[in-house]
Write an enzyme that holds these catalytic residues in place. Sequence first.
Site, PDB file in Angstrom:
ATOM      1  N   GLY A 241       0.759  -1.249   0.000  1.00 50.04           N
ATOM      2  CA  GLY A 241       0.000   0.000   0.000  1.00 50.04           C
ATOM      3  C   GLY A 241       0.782   1.286   0.000  1.00 50.04           C
ATOM      4  O   GLY A 241       0.177   2.363  -0.078  1.00 50.04           O
ATOM      5  N   GLU A 277       3.845  -6.676   1.567  1.00 49.52           N
ATOM      6  CA  GLU A 277       3.281  -7.064   0.267  1.00 49.52           C
ATOM      7  C   GLU A 277       3.281  -5.902  -0.728  1.00 49.52           C
ATOM      8  O   GLU A 277       2.235  -5.528  -1.245  1.00 49.52           O
ATOM      9  CB  GLU A 277       1.843  -7.550   0.458  1.00 49.52           C
ATOM     10  CG  GLU A 277       1.682  -8.676   1.443  1.00 49.52           C
ATOM     11  CD  GLU A 277       0.257  -9.207   1.535  1.00 49.52           C
ATOM     12  OE1 GLU A 277       0.104 -10.377   1.870  1.00 49.52           O
ATOM     13  OE2 GLU A 277      -0.687  -8.440   1.273  1.00 49.52           O
ATOM     14  N   GLY A 279       3.406  -3.723  -4.034  1.00 50.44           N
ATOM     15  CA  GLY A 279       3.227  -3.854  -5.477  1.00 50.44           C
ATOM     16  C   GLY A 279       3.702  -2.556  -6.109  1.00 50.44           C
ATOM     17  O   GLY A 279       4.825  -2.448  -6.633  1.00 50.44           O
ATOM     18  N   ARG A 280       2.870  -1.542  -5.967  1.00 48.67           N
ATOM     19  CA  ARG A 280       3.130  -0.242  -6.594  1.00 48.67           C
ATOM     20  C   ARG A 280       4.519   0.308  -6.284  1.00 48.67           C
ATOM     21  O   ARG A 280       5.229   0.761  -7.191  1.00 48.67           O
ATOM     22  CB  ARG A 280       2.085   0.761  -6.077  1.00 48.67           C
ATOM     23  CG  ARG A 280       2.060   2.087  -6.807  1.00 48.67           C
ATOM     24  CD  ARG A 280       1.056   3.036  -6.136  1.00 48.67           C
ATOM     25  NE  ARG A 280      -0.161   2.384  -5.749  1.00 48.67           N
ATOM     26  CZ  ARG A 280      -1.255   2.288  -6.506  1.00 48.67           C
ATOM     27  NH1 ARG A 280      -1.289   2.828  -7.689  1.00 48.67           N
ATOM     28  NH2 ARG A 280      -2.320   1.649  -6.049  1.00 48.67           N
ATOM     29  N   ARG A 316      -6.104   3.782 -15.321  1.00 49.23           N
ATOM     30  CA  ARG A 316      -6.173   4.406 -13.989  1.00 49.23           C
ATOM     31  C   ARG A 316      -6.762   5.812 -13.993  1.00 49.23           C
ATOM     32  O   ARG A 316      -7.585   6.141 -13.125  1.00 49.23           O
ATOM     33  CB  ARG A 316      -4.790   4.405 -13.306  1.00 49.23           C
ATOM     34  CG  ARG A 316      -4.196   2.998 -13.119  1.00 49.23           C
ATOM     35  CD  ARG A 316      -2.949   2.984 -12.258  1.00 49.23           C
ATOM     36  NE  ARG A 316      -3.246   3.330 -10.890  1.00 49.23           N
ATOM     37  CZ  ARG A 316      -3.049   4.496 -10.365  1.00 49.23           C
ATOM     38  NH1 ARG A 316      -2.477   5.458 -11.056  1.00 49.23           N
ATOM     39  NH2 ARG A 316      -3.390   4.746  -9.129  1.00 49.23           N
ATOM     40  N   TYR A 320     -10.054   5.830 -11.699  1.00 50.15           N
ATOM     41  CA  TYR A 320      -9.927   6.434 -10.365  1.00 50.15           C
ATOM     42  C   TYR A 320      -9.728   7.940 -10.421  1.00 50.15           C
ATOM     43  O   TYR A 320      -9.470   8.563  -9.390  1.00 50.15           O
ATOM     44  CB  TYR A 320      -8.712   5.866  -9.615  1.00 50.15           C
ATOM     45  CG  TYR A 320      -8.550   4.369  -9.671  1.00 50.15           C
ATOM     46  CD1 TYR A 320      -9.456   3.530  -9.028  1.00 50.15           C
ATOM     47  CD2 TYR A 320      -7.478   3.793 -10.343  1.00 50.15           C
ATOM     48  CE1 TYR A 320      -9.295   2.150  -9.071  1.00 50.15           C
ATOM     49  CE2 TYR A 320      -7.313   2.422 -10.390  1.00 50.15           C
ATOM     50  CZ  TYR A 320      -8.226   1.603  -9.751  1.00 50.15           C
ATOM     51  OH  TYR A 320      -8.062   0.244  -9.796  1.00 50.15           O
ATOM     52  N   CYS A 348     -13.698   5.116 -28.259  1.00 49.51           N
ATOM     53  CA  CYS A 348     -14.983   5.793 -28.455  1.00 49.51           C
ATOM     54  C   CYS A 348     -15.764   5.980 -27.175  1.00 49.51           C
ATOM     55  O   CYS A 348     -16.841   5.404 -27.003  1.00 49.51           O
ATOM     56  CB  CYS A 348     -15.808   5.012 -29.469  1.00 49.51           C
ATOM     57  SG  CYS A 348     -15.093   5.183 -31.083  1.00 49.51           S
ATOM     58  N   GLU A 349     -15.227   6.720 -26.249  1.00 45.57           N
ATOM     59  CA  GLU A 349     -16.028   7.212 -25.138  1.00 45.57           C
ATOM     60  C   GLU A 349     -15.295   8.337 -24.422  1.00 45.57           C
ATOM     61  O   GLU A 349     -14.073   8.419 -24.465  1.00 45.57           O
ATOM     62  CB  GLU A 349     -16.433   6.097 -24.194  1.00 45.57           C
ATOM     63  CG  GLU A 349     -15.354   5.383 -23.453  1.00 45.57           C
ATOM     64  CD  GLU A 349     -15.996   4.466 -22.410  1.00 45.57           C
ATOM     65  OE1 GLU A 349     -16.343   4.978 -21.342  1.00 45.57           O
ATOM     66  OE2 GLU A 349     -16.168   3.266 -22.685  1.00 45.57           O
TER      67      GLU A 349
HETATM   68  N1  LLP Z   1      -1.715  -6.893  -0.585  1.00 43.24           N
HETATM   69  C1  LLP Z   1      -3.043  -6.935  -0.773  1.00 43.24           C
HETATM   70  C2  LLP Z   1      -3.844  -7.829   0.046  1.00 43.24           C
HETATM   71  C3  LLP Z   1      -3.632  -6.112  -1.740  1.00 43.24           C
HETATM   72  O1  LLP Z   1      -4.954  -6.138  -1.903  1.00 43.24           O
HETATM   73  C4  LLP Z   1      -2.823  -5.254  -2.520  1.00 43.24           C
HETATM   74  C5  LLP Z   1      -3.408  -4.391  -3.554  1.00 43.24           C
HETATM   75  C6  LLP Z   1      -1.438  -5.264  -2.304  1.00 43.24           C
HETATM   76  C7  LLP Z   1      -0.919  -6.098  -1.314  1.00 43.24           C
HETATM   77  C8  LLP Z   1      -0.486  -4.389  -3.068  1.00 43.24           C
HETATM   78  O2  LLP Z   1      -0.733  -3.036  -2.819  1.00 43.24           O
HETATM   79  P1  LLP Z   1       0.236  -1.891  -3.384  1.00 43.24           P
HETATM   80  O3  LLP Z   1       1.528  -1.985  -2.622  1.00 43.24           O
HETATM   81  O4  LLP Z   1       0.432  -2.131  -4.816  1.00 43.24           O
HETATM   82  O5  LLP Z   1      -0.488  -0.629  -3.112  1.00 43.24           O
HETATM   83  N2  LLP Z   1      -5.738  -0.936  -9.226  1.00 43.24           N
HETATM   84  C9  LLP Z   1      -5.483   0.038  -8.168  1.00 43.24           C
HETATM   85  C10 LLP Z   1      -4.777  -0.596  -6.995  1.00 43.24           C
HETATM   86  C11 LLP Z   1      -5.503  -1.797  -6.424  1.00 43.24           C
HETATM   87  C12 LLP Z   1      -4.745  -2.394  -5.274  1.00 43.24           C
HETATM   88  C13 LLP Z   1      -5.318  -3.698  -4.878  1.00 43.24           C
HETATM   89  N3  LLP Z   1      -4.664  -4.349  -3.794  1.00 43.24           N
HETATM   90  C14 LLP Z   1      -4.684   1.186  -8.757  1.00 43.24           C
HETATM   91  O6  LLP Z   1      -4.428   1.183  -9.957  1.00 43.24           O
HETATM   92  O7  LLP Z   1      -4.333   2.128  -8.045  1.00 43.24           O
END
Ligand code: LLP
Length: 421
Positions: A241, A277, A279-280, A316, A320, A348-349
Amino acid sequence: FQHCFSKSKDFLYCEGVKVQDILDSVEQRPFYLYSKPQISRNFEAYREALEGLKSIIGYAIKANNNLKILEHLRQLGCGAVLVSGNELKLALRAGFDPTRCIFNGNGKLLEDLVLAAQEGVFVNVDSEFDLNNIVLAARIAGKKVNVLLRINPDVDPQVHPYVATGNKNSKFGIRNEKLLWFLDAVKSHPNELKLVGAHCHLGSTITKVDIFTDAAILMVNYIDQIRAQGFDIQYLNIGGGLGIDYHHSGAVLPTPMDLINTVRDLVLSRDLNLIIEPGRSLIANTCCLVNHVIGVKTNGTKNFIVVNGSMAELIRPSLYGAYQHIELVSPPPPNAEVSTFDVVGPVCESADFLGKDRELHTPDKGAGLVVHDAGAYCMSMASTYNLKMRPPEYWVQDDGTVAKIRHGETFEDHIRYFEGL
Ligand code: LLP
């Protein structure tokens, strides 16, 4: 802090390679361009932050599931965080150690849980029915499953509601008033379940680390309660997150070090193994979507730059209202005026925009234009809407060479879905 994309004399570079040169040498369609060394640097920031702690960095595959990127992250030392059986299969294909993988989700399927059980993946328990399915999967696989309880701590992450997950009305996790029910349920299945930890994930794009501290305090409290019930649990999983600087405003945002430092003492005080965990924060800033300009037009009071990329490649902003920084890759034409533009695609939107109200030089037809910070939740959320077909991906490697790391999807790929029907 070294960042992969830099500007010099109005030319954009990726690790010293001119993006214009790459644009000129590849297929004329939108593409994702990554920096492999930046992925390594982002990982290194987490590794350094975690020094002195027992830990697992579980990369959230949903952010970006390119196999080459997964193999690279695995070689660096990542585990993986999965939300589907296919993500688990891909993680195995990329060589991840399944005992450093965590399977999350509020609607995990029995067949996927069976695979997770067979492979020895950690599984997060999300609900009563989920627990029952995990028990069933353990029996089918003939394996005991290491589980963590995903607790919904009711902490407001102060982000867009679509990416908030740890507040009490969210669909994820279990509420604390049910904790004893879950502990009893685990106790009554000693052959199927081993409770090894507690998990929470608050949301995504979080830019205040105090939020993680608040959650960690609550979680450690739960861990104390769980241990008091006779469970020997060792893992605290604080989810992902951490946000990134999408605005390129120079604002000082928390780093992995800031994040880990806010929970370090708590983790040490209970002799816990910390799982994170991300990701981003591992992958978003390593990439941009490279487009070219199809044309420029004005309607009413609005100026538009129309590019070949769109909400199909990068959703995105549409989904969002997310801001991702946009710039031209080469110097503008002489005497080009600066105006305020919406940068839009050909789909087309009217939801099809990559950026709104951006101050940019009026570009020539064919000019390169990038959308930054596109490494996370861009390609992995791409669609084939309007039959745009998913774009190819490239990365700049440590030696400055450019390599293709994913083929672009083609019209023929689409036709193949109907063959033999
Ligand atoms: N762990 C769990 C349980 C999660 O649900 C997520 C992301 C992560 C880890 C990784 O989170 P991060 O470090 O990437 O923030 N599509 C949206 C983001 C959806 C995130 C879903 N869960 C966007 O483009 O901002």
